[in-house]
Design a protein around this motif. Structure first.
Motif, PDB file in Angstrom:
ATOM      1  N   UNK A 353     -14.731  -8.682 -13.441  1.00 43.52           N
ATOM      2  CA  UNK A 353     -14.776  -9.782 -12.669  1.00 43.52           C
ATOM      3  C   UNK A 353     -13.549 -10.483 -12.353  1.00 43.52           C
ATOM      4  N   UNK A 354     -13.015 -10.615 -13.511  1.00 49.96           N
ATOM      5  CA  UNK A 354     -11.500 -11.282 -13.665  1.00 49.96           C
ATOM      6  C   UNK A 354     -10.284 -10.689 -13.119  1.00 49.96           C
ATOM      7  N   UNK A 355     -10.295  -9.545 -12.873  1.00 45.75           N
ATOM      8  CA  UNK A 355      -9.205  -8.848 -12.240  1.00 45.75           C
ATOM      9  C   UNK A 355      -8.724  -9.293 -10.787  1.00 45.75           C
ATOM     10  N   UNK A 356      -7.491  -9.262 -10.992  1.00 39.97           N
ATOM     11  CA  UNK A 356      -6.688 -10.018  -9.719  1.00 39.97           C
ATOM     12  C   UNK A 356      -6.480  -8.892  -8.737  1.00 39.97           C
ATOM     13  N   UNK A 357      -5.990  -9.382  -7.518  1.00 44.18           N
ATOM     14  CA  UNK A 357      -5.586  -8.539  -6.616  1.00 44.18           C
ATOM     15  C   UNK A 357      -4.253  -7.716  -6.867  1.00 44.18           C
ATOM     16  N   UNK A 358      -3.459  -8.407  -7.576  1.00 44.92           N
ATOM     17  CA  UNK A 358      -2.195  -8.231  -7.964  1.00 44.92           C
ATOM     18  C   UNK A 358      -2.393  -6.794  -9.047  1.00 44.92           C
ATOM     19  N   UNK A 359      -3.239  -6.938 -10.101  1.00 42.11           N
ATOM     20  CA  UNK A 359      -3.782  -6.006 -10.986  1.00 42.11           C
ATOM     21  C   UNK A 359      -4.269  -4.760 -10.157  1.00 42.11           C
ATOM     22  N   UNK A 360      -5.023  -5.080  -9.313  1.00 44.42           N
ATOM     23  CA  UNK A 360      -5.583  -3.926  -8.541  1.00 44.42           C
ATOM     24  C   UNK A 360      -4.639  -3.249  -7.617  1.00 44.42           C
ATOM     25  N   UNK A 361      -3.554  -3.855  -6.976  1.00 43.95           N
ATOM     26  CA  UNK A 361      -2.282  -3.392  -6.250  1.00 43.95           C
ATOM     27  C   UNK A 361      -1.495  -2.534  -7.208  1.00 43.95           C
ATOM     28  N   UNK A 362      -1.278  -3.169  -8.489  1.00 45.88           N
ATOM     29  CA  UNK A 362      -0.558  -2.385  -9.637  1.00 45.88           C
ATOM     30  C   UNK A 362      -0.964  -1.002  -9.955  1.00 45.88           C
ATOM     31  N   UNK A 363      -2.621  -1.070 -10.041  1.00 44.09           N
ATOM     32  CA  UNK A 363      -3.118   0.198 -10.246  1.00 44.09           C
ATOM     33  C   UNK A 363      -3.073   1.163  -9.243  1.00 44.09           C
ATOM     34  N   UNK A 364      -3.214   0.662  -7.864  1.00 41.14           N
ATOM     35  CA  UNK A 364      -2.993   1.675  -6.801  1.00 41.14           C
ATOM     36  C   UNK A 364      -1.509   2.221  -6.668  1.00 41.14           C
ATOM     37  N   UNK A 365      -0.537   1.328  -7.071  1.00 44.66           N
ATOM     38  CA  UNK A 365       0.932   2.033  -7.078  1.00 44.66           C
ATOM     39  C   UNK A 365       0.839   3.098  -7.978  1.00 44.66           C
ATOM     40  N   UNK A 366       0.297   2.999  -9.106  1.00 47.16           N
ATOM     41  CA  UNK A 366       0.255   4.166 -10.275  1.00 47.16           C
ATOM     42  C   UNK A 366      -0.453   5.376  -9.621  1.00 47.16           C
ATOM     43  N   UNK A 367      -1.667   4.878  -8.951  1.00 47.42           N
ATOM     44  CA  UNK A 367      -2.157   6.158  -8.238  1.00 47.42           C
ATOM     45  C   UNK A 367      -1.529   7.025  -7.350  1.00 47.42           C
ATOM     46  N   UNK A 368      -0.690   6.269  -6.659  1.00 50.00           N
ATOM     47  CA  UNK A 368       0.095   6.750  -5.798  1.00 50.00           C
ATOM     48  C   UNK A 368       1.343   7.864  -6.471  1.00 50.00           C
ATOM     49  N   UNK A 369       1.797   7.085  -7.445  1.00 55.77           N
ATOM     50  CA  UNK A 369       2.927   8.040  -8.044  1.00 55.77           C
ATOM     51  C   UNK A 369       2.447   9.116  -8.732  1.00 55.77           C
ATOM     52  N   UNK A 370       1.194   8.948  -9.336  1.00 55.94           N
ATOM     53  CA  UNK A 370       0.563   9.991 -10.085  1.00 55.94           C
ATOM     54  C   UNK A 370       0.255  11.207  -8.987  1.00 55.94           C
ATOM     55  N   UNK A 371      -0.350  10.771  -8.079  1.00 55.11           N
ATOM     56  CA  UNK A 371      -0.615  11.648  -7.056  1.00 55.11           C
ATOM     57  C   UNK A 371       0.420  12.525  -6.354  1.00 55.11           C
ATOM     58  N   UNK A 372       1.600  11.684  -6.255  1.00 49.24           N
ATOM     59  CA  UNK A 372       2.824  12.444  -5.671  1.00 49.24           C
ATOM     60  C   UNK A 372       3.421  13.376  -6.697  1.00 49.24           C
ATOM     61  N   UNK A 373       3.284  12.909  -8.023  1.00 48.40           N
ATOM     62  CA  UNK A 373       3.856  14.027  -9.058  1.00 48.40           C
ATOM     63  C   UNK A 373       3.096  15.176  -9.177  1.00 48.40           C
ATOM     64  N   UNK A 374       1.550  15.228  -9.014  1.00 52.88           N
ATOM     65  CA  UNK A 374       0.940  16.259  -9.003  1.00 52.88           C
ATOM     66  C   UNK A 374       1.029  17.254  -7.625  1.00 52.88           C
ATOM     67  N   UNK A 375       1.061  16.500  -6.707  1.00 53.58           N
ATOM     68  CA  UNK A 375       1.608  17.117  -5.213  1.00 53.58           C
ATOM     69  C   UNK A 375       2.863  17.812  -5.379  1.00 53.58           C
ATOM     70  N   UNK A 376       4.021  17.298  -6.221  1.00 53.07           N
ATOM     71  CA  UNK A 376       5.195  18.123  -6.271  1.00 53.07           C
ATOM     72  C   UNK A 376       5.229  19.285  -6.972  1.00 53.07           C
ATOM     73  N   UNK A 377       4.307  18.995  -8.160  1.00 60.82           N
ATOM     74  CA  UNK A 377       3.987  20.080  -8.942  1.00 60.82           C
ATOM     75  C   UNK A 377       3.452  21.327  -8.194  1.00 60.82           C
ATOM     76  N   UNK A 378       2.422  21.227  -7.487  1.00 60.48           N
ATOM     77  CA  UNK A 378       1.941  22.121  -6.659  1.00 60.48           C
ATOM     78  C   UNK A 378       2.545  22.712  -5.592  1.00 60.48           C
ATOM     79  N   UNK A 379       3.727  22.304  -5.401  1.00 63.60           N
ATOM     80  CA  UNK A 379       4.573  22.882  -4.431  1.00 63.60           C
ATOM     81  C   UNK A 379       5.009  24.201  -5.048  1.00 63.60           C
TER      82      UNK A 379
END
Length: 506
Positions: A353-379
């Motif tokens: 309940x106390x998580x901020x939008x900034x914390x959620x945005x930082x989470x989504x940024x890691x989701x993005x970099x992780x997904x891109x890393x897997x995507x590059x690996x699957x090339x």
């Protein structure tokens, strides 16, 4: 009551074969429902896997709108006690807090499942809100049919047990971080987590708002899972993101072997390592795939695993906290009653309940970099192969993985989960498909799933590879072995214990 099949005959049929028997006029959907209800009664005392049987749908499989002309022609099916809703029927999330809860409407996927010809005639167990790794609390203690001293893992606990025990050929499962694949791996079932954009979460959520949650099933044959994907997929009106359709159906694709694949094997994910026995089993499966013409090497995706697991923890805490908060508001409660909600879930609610939008945005940024890393690996690689878990399946009573744990830190509790369940959650984070196949054994004699992951929308490739392996094994997953608690056994209600380590099935 006279049943339409012997128990051995029943357990030998997958859903596709049962449906064909219906189309040929050998059996009726009502006869299948009666046999499934009898199978539940036969083993549920030992397994505690089924919450409820809908007696009205045993008597009349058409009562809730199931279409017998669908591909599964009235085959019985059970729904995990969370996820898709059934209008007017109880959905209690494995929680004391939710007892008696009855949703007002069917979900979109429920209607798809019925349209495919599956008769949803009951509910299977899950841990409270599907959060932890076993259905083991005041309501239910779901046991592994291979050895009832062990859990099935979770959170699709009841489904794993009933499919493995021969009660049903197929049953519903969900996966927010491995909850389809992990229990499939511990019970010898096939468990596919599809890509984003396959099964709808409508109307309550979308793939965008659910983010990591995926629907699916357990089965005992690749063709059953392929048919489930083909006939239950698709988006509801108003989806936030497009729902894709493959160029070739899964059922068509699995009829031929894939071209030689580039397969990367890995088990060193950040700080987490599999046991030596699990590594040896993974290597053995790698040799099997080499024998089928594929190129196999040890390779690790270039991912910041620590950051990815931390982001996944943030996602779980924030998502589950809002689920709990919504139900508290509906019940008119300001905070969870300690007698009705388990300790870790209360801590998740407090932290989320106390998580901020900034914390959620930082989470989504890691989701993005992780997904891109897997995507590059699957090339460069078609498949990443891992054990389904890093550590052996826990025994009943191992509370470290349960939401009944008294661990004072919710973050430490999640960190403890990753030590065992390291290999599955990042597929949810990235939205890529992954499948658990019953190809190995643990030293305890329980099955060990081997997981294959692929690039976004390569769900069909995973099923095609699984079908090639299934043919190579002559259809004998788990080396042809069956659990000690199994519907055709002479005394299935008695939980016999397998003694000593089993030999590998390959």
């Amino acid at each position: 009551m006279t049943l339409s099949m012997s128990w051995s005959e029943w357990a030998d049929h997958d859903a596709t074969a049962l449906a064909e028997r219906v189309r040929q006029g050998d059996v009726t959907p009502a006869e299948l429902a009666a046999q499934a209800a009898a199978a539940i009664a036969r083993v549920n005392g030992a397994l505690d896997a089924v919450v409820e049987v809908f007696d009205d749908l045993v008597a009349d499989p058409l009562a809730d709108g199931m279409r017998p002309e669908g591909v599964f022609a009235g085959v019985p099916y059970l729904m995990k006690d969370l996820g898709p809703t059934l209008k007017g029927r109880r959905q209690e999330f494995g929680s004391m807090l939710m007892q008696g809860h009855r949703p007002a409407d069917d979900s979109f996927l429920t209607r798809r499942i019925r349209r495919a010809g599956l008769n949803i005639l009951g509910r299977t167990t899950t841990p409270e809100f599907g959060v932890c790794s076993a259905a083991e609390n005041r309501l239910h203690v779901t046991r592994n049919p291979w050895n009832t001293g062990f859990t099935t893992n979770g959170s699709s606990a009841g489904t794993a047990a009933v499919v493995a025990a021969g009660v049903l050929p197929m049953s519903h499962a969900t996966d927010g971080g491995g909850s389809i694949r992990i229990p499939a791996g511990a019970t010898g079932n096939i468990g596919l987590k599809v890509s984003r954009g396959v099964f709808s979460l409508a109307p309550g959520l979308s793939d965008l708002s659910g983010l990591v949650s995926i629907q699916g099933c357990h089965s005992r044959s690749v063709r059953d899972t392929a048919a489930f994907v083909d006939h239950c997929r698709g988006g509801a009106p108003g989806e936030f993101m497009p729902f894709w359709t493959p160029a070739q159906s899964c059922c068509d694709l699995i009829r031929t072997d894939p071209s030689p694949l580039r397969i990367a094997m890995s088990h060193e994910w950040g700080d987490h390592r599999a046991t030596p026995h699990f590594v040896a089993e993974l290597e053995r499966v790698g040799r099997l795939l080499e024998g089928l013409g594929h190129h196999v090497e040890w390779r690790l995706p270039p991912v910041d695993f620590r950051a990815a697991f931390a982001a996944q923890t943030t996602c779980y805490i924030s998502n589950f906290a809002q689920v709990i908060a919504g139900h508290l508001a509906r019940l008119g409660l300001e905070r969870p009653p300690e007698e009705l909600l388990e300790p870790i879930n209360i801590k998740i609610w407090e932290a989320g309940l106390g998580l901020s939008y900034s914390e959620r945005a930082a989470m989504q940024a890691v989701f993005n970099t992780t997904s891109r890393a897997f995507g590059a690996f699957f090339e460069d690689w078609d498949i990443v192969l891992t054990p389904i878990t890093a550590l052996p399946t826990p025994r009943i009573g191992a509370v470290d993985y349960l939401t009944s744990s008294t661990n004072p830190s919710v973050h430490d509790w999640f960190d403890h989960l990753w030590r065992n369940f390291a290999y599955t959650p990042l597929a949810n984070l990235c939205g890529i498909p992954a499948i658990s196949l019953p190809l190995a054994m643990q030293e305890s004699g329980l099955p060990l799933g081997i997981q294959a992951q692929a690039r976004q929308a390569d769900d069909g490739l995973l099923l095609q590879l699984a079908a090639q392996i299934e043919r190579a094994l002559g259809g004998q997953w788990n080396g042809g072995m069956r659990p000690t608690v199994h519907v055709p056994s002479d005394r299935p209600e008695v939980a016999a214990t397998r003694r000593g380590p089993a030999s590998s099935p390959l």
